[in-house]
Design an enzyme around this catalytic site. Structure first.
Site, mmCIF file in Angstrom:
data_model
loop_
_atom_site.group_PDB
_atom_site.id
_atom_site.type_symbol
_atom_site.label_atom_id
_atom_site.label_comp_id
_atom_site.label_asym_id
_atom_site.label_seq_id
_atom_site.Cartn_x
_atom_site.Cartn_y
_atom_site.Cartn_z
ATOM 1 N N ILE A 270 -2.689 -8.197 -2.375
ATOM 2 C CA ILE A 270 -1.602 -9.378 -2.186
ATOM 3 C C ILE A 270 -2.040 -10.609 -1.467
ATOM 4 C CG2 ILE A 270 0.794 -10.137 -1.917
ATOM 5 C CD1 ILE A 270 0.686 -8.047 -4.085
ATOM 6 N N CYS B 149 0.796 -1.121 0.109
ATOM 7 C CA CYS B 149 -0.147 0.122 0.007
ATOM 8 C C CYS B 149 0.819 1.221 -0.017
ATOM 9 C CB CYS B 149 -0.827 0.035 1.272
ATOM 10 S SG CYS B 149 -2.081 -1.444 1.493
#
Length: 637
Positions: free
Chosen positions: A53, A2
């Protein structure tokens, strides 16, 4: 993976603005194109952009604990989060997601600020403790993930990238000329400095605590420690092989496709070798090539791909270099001069077509002593450094200055010129002098009087010398590695990999920088790292039966580009635009005649000024793209 940012208001009359927080967050869309989230109360605002992910369905951030009294935003991956989760569940913690983010949050409830010592991974996170009105911000041990902050009596602002912080018009943006001076010396700005006076990098292995109206408290929670080893060479080799295997294994954790960068060097080839052993399908590998054969390592990458039966993808760097240069520099919010941003971005872009995560061999040179500079430093200390100072400082440099550089990437002449140039510098700068690109006499010719005044009285290498002094009692080779890990690795290599992979919305993982490997390798006996002119001795021993002979014993090349040639051809128009006498004069920092002379000498192949000229080009591009635009920042109040 992020981008995170946030604001803590320290003035009750100026609560956090949601439009402003969203604006800051939007600057990092490339870091997280899949999702976004914010949390705001009367004092704090947290925001994130997410590249999904792990736990694609329920990993939305910010995440709160059960009673919503503690909130977290997190950038990175925690590879041991399942072990942490199992331990915390035994203590009664209830998890609402499968994400590693929540493991940090409950870990904070169980272990307090020491939660960072339980984590194996790459991370930058912020935890807002609503009841205690307390913020914990932390960065991983090696600085794989970035974290910047600004603090004033009115507010505390943080973010994964500078662009998120400077998007806030309440944050002053004034150039720190001492940081600029460090940039021209090193081609990067070392922690904790940034190009802005009032914004800092949180150093790797540190946490920051903000509570009440006190100043932020910054604490180091991890450092490389040195202790004598008593193992046999065989035991060292066996232990390191198992550490590498486990480091690669835990980094295969993902709910999305993953692959590996493959340069053809021993580090990336080692990663591919262990991935091939651990995965039940062919590894996807990605390589970049160049037309200049002295820079092109594709033949070596192909040998490794063939040896392990990978699904191999390669591409030549043939894009519009001028357009790419302007695009890539825009991803760095402060001047950054490493040439290898070009191949790093391109290989990330190629990889992103097929995978979301790529493993990289970065860190191997620092951890296992792979740079030519380690060999050069040993030669200098044993032979060249014992010659009379007048010979090292004046006579031999004067002779070598008359020898024109060779067009090849390295070669004996180019290495000798660099060696002699470094050998003339003060001994106090030690090994790091091989990584300095604009020396004091050159800066004296370049800077205008007001800039020289602004940087007078500082030693730009003092921070590096301090790192040397911190480990003054250890073996000289380990001392050099320690300094490189603390400086060049953190603030150059890892910055480059993070920004260029994130520019392609790709997550890059670095198994060789598992902190267990770093601690183990820097404590190895010197002969297992460097023997004569042979580098990475122990890694070559481990890989002797795994890699093709041509790859195992090939010289160190580095992931670079033929920029010195491009400045005479493809990049020449851009250079003359950015560094024209009118442009330099208008900026007011540098003497135009010095810049013109450097360009002329470079064009005529009298001297290789590529590092200095590129640094000036980068600085001008940064000034146009970032600093000049700050006057147009929106006012959200």
């Amino acid at each position: 993976m992020c981008g995170i940012c946030g604001v803590i208001s320290r003035d009750a009359s100026r609560p956090v603005s949601e439009p402003l927080l969203r604006h800051m967050n939007d600057q990092m869309r490339h870091r997280g194109p899949d999702d976004e989230g914010i949390y705001i109360d009367d004092m704090a605002g947290l925001a994130m952009r997410r590249l999904s992910i792990v736990d694609l369905a329920t990993g939305h951030q910010p995440i709160a604990n059960e009673d919503k009294s503690v909130w977290i935003v997190f950038n990175g991956e925690i590879y041991n989060h399942l072990e942490i989760r199992r331990e915390l569940e035994k203590k009664g913690h209830v998890f609402a997601t499968r994400s590693d983010t929540e493991a940090i949050l409950h870990g904070y409830e169980a272990y307090g600020d020491d939660v960072v010592t339980h984590l194996n991974g790459m991370f930058g996170f912020a935890i807002w403790d609503l009841r205690r009105r307390r913020l914990l911000v932390a960065r991983d041990r090696l600085g794989i993930k970035p974290l910047y902050y600004h603090c004033s009596p009115a507010r505390f602002v943080f973010g994964s990238e500078l662009k998120a912080i400077i998007a806030n018009p309440q944050v002053p943006a004034e150039i720190d000329f001492q940081a600029m001076d460090r940039f021209f010396l090193l081609e990067y700005i070392p922690s904790p400095y940034t190009i802005f006076k009032d914004i800092c990098k949180l150093p790797p292995g540190h946490r920051l605590i903000l509570e009440d109206r006190c100043k932020p408290r910054i604490e180091q929670y991890w450092n490389i420690t040195f202790s004598p080893g008593f193992h046999s060479d065989e035991a060292y080799i066996e232990s390191l092989e198992e550490l590498i295997r486990d480091a690669v294994k835990i980094r295969l954790m993902a709910d999305v496709p993953l692959g590996a960068f493959l340069s053809g060097g021993i580090d990336s080839s080692t990663i591919v070798s262990f991935m091939s052993e651990l995965m039940d399908r062919p590894v996807k590998t990605f390589s970049i090539g160049f037309g200049d054969p002295t820079y092109n390592e594709l033949p070596y990458a192909r040998k490794v791909a063939q040896a392990f039966g990978t699904e191999h993808h390669e591409e030549f760097l043939e894009a519009d270099i001028n357009e790419m240069a302007m695009k890539l520099v825009s991803h760095f919010d402060e001047p950054f001069g490493d040439f290898s941003i070009f191949p790093t971005f391109l290989v990330s872009e190629v990889a992103r077509r097929f995978v979301t995560v790529a493993l990289s061999g970065d860190g191997g040179d620092e951890v296992f002593a792979g740079y030519d500079t380690y060999v050069a430093q040993r030669l200098d200390s044993r032979i060249y450094g014992r010659l009379p100072r007048w010979f090292r400082k004046w006579a031999f440099p004067g002779i070598m200055q008359k020898v024109p550089p060779r067009p090849a990437k390295k070669g004996l002449i180019n290495k000798a010129k660099r060696f002699v140039e470094g050998g003339a510098l003060p001994k106090a700068w030690q090994h790091t002098r091989w990584m300095m690109f604009m020396h004091q006499h050159q800066k004296d010719c370049l800077y205008r009087p007001d800039v020289r005044t602004a940087v007078s009285g500082i030693d730009p290498a003092a921070l590096i010398e301090q790192h040397f002094n911190d480990v003054a009692g250890v073996d000289p080779l380990a001392q050099q590695q320690y300094v490189d890990v603390k400086t060049y690795l953190t603030d150059d290599i890892l910055v480059k990999v993070d920004r260029m992979s994130m520019a392609a919305s790709l997550e890059a993982r670095v198994p060789l920088l598992d902190h267990r490997i770093v601690e183990f390798a820097l404590n190895l006996p010197p002969h297992l790292k460097l023997k004569g002119d042979k580098t990475k001795v122990i890694l070559r021993s481990i890989m002797a039966d795994r890699l093709p002979e041509a790859v195992l014993n090939k010289p160190k090349e580095g992931f670079s580009i033929p920029l010195k040639h491009w400045l005479r051809s493809e990049l020449r128009p851009l250079m003359h635009d950015l560094l024209s006498p009118d442009a330099v004069r208008k900026r007011g920092y540098f003497h135009p005649e010095t810049v013109v002379r450097w360009m002329s000498e470079h064009h005529r192949r009298r001297t290789d000024h590529s590092h200095r000229l590129w640094a000036l080009m980068v600085f001008e591009l940064w000034h146009r793209n970032v600093f000049d635009a700050l006057s147009r920042r929106d006012n959200f109040y």
